[in-house]
Scaffold this motif. Structure first.
Motif: not given
Length: 238
Positions: A16, A20, A98-99, A181, A183-185
């Protein structure tokens, strides 16, 4: 210990973070590319009032602490910021936490490096070549795409690599604007930071270091290949 560090299988958290980092780096560099070329051309060829201030503003992220840049992004593009609130209310587009916000932070932090490299490439092009093409009846747009753009392509590649590398290593602005975060950021630098906070996180931290090194080496190899291909193409045209 070393078997664990150099194992080829990635954990879900590593996969992840790697994905990312690649996603935010590529998107951020892509977002900065066209505006960066335009600003570089303006600074290299333009002679206008306020040029010094534009140049200073463009390079501001290089001299400001990244946390300051991230906080400014949060104030402007956050849920309660003027731009962020408008985007969320009218378009349903959210940047904070968020990403997509991480990609924006990467684009802004890498923008000065991209502009600098492309500006130097513009300044290295002999204006007489462009003037000669225009005297033969070529439109400015045709001159740019057929003469100027191929000549500055090595500079664009170098600037894109610098912006992408800056995106891969971005930490301060990202963690301030979009937090950490999983898995997100959580990109590779943020995942490395999180691993270092764990009592037994040395192996995980070293794994993220190895991933970062491999990713950086791949980016350098790709850049070298593209730069050589551009040089061969330029020689073929000359």
């Amino acid at each position: 210990m070393f078997d664990g560090i150099f194992s080829l299988s990635l954990t879900p958290a590593e996969a992840q973070a790697l994905w990312l980092s690649l996603k935010t780096g590529l998107v951020g560099t892509g977002v900065a590319l066209v505006p960066g070329i335009a600003v570089a051309w303006l600074l290299a060829r333009g002679n206008f009032r306020g040029k010094f201030w534009l140049d200073s503003f463009v390079h501001m992220p290089l001299v400001l602490p990244p946390v300051v840049t991230g906080y400014v992004l949060l104030l402007v593009f956050g849920h309660n910021g003027p731009v962020g609130n408008w985007l969320e209310t009218h378009l349903g587009f959210v940047l904070a936490f968020n990403w997509k916000g991480a990609a924006l932070a990467s684009a802004i932090m890498g923008f000065p490096l991209l502009v600098r490299a492309v500006r130097l490439a513009f300044e290295a092009v002999d204006p007489k070549l462009e003037a000669a093409a225009r005297t033969l009846g070529a439109h400015r747009r045709d001159v740019f795409f057929s003469i100027t753009l191929p000549l500055i392509m090595p500079g664009i590649i170098a600037g894109g690599l610098l912006a992408f590398a800056r995106a891969l290593g971005e930490f301060g602005a990202t963690i301030t604007f979009v937090a950490n975060i999983p898995g997100d950021t959580q990109t590779l630098p943020l995942a490395l930071y999180s691993a270092l906070q764990l009592p037994d996180g040395e192996i995980h931290a070293m794994r993220f270091v190895v991933l970062s090194l491999v990713l950086a080496a791949g980016a350098l190899a790709g850049s070298e290949y593209l730069a050589r291909a551009a040089q061969i193409r330029i020689r073929g045209r000359s």
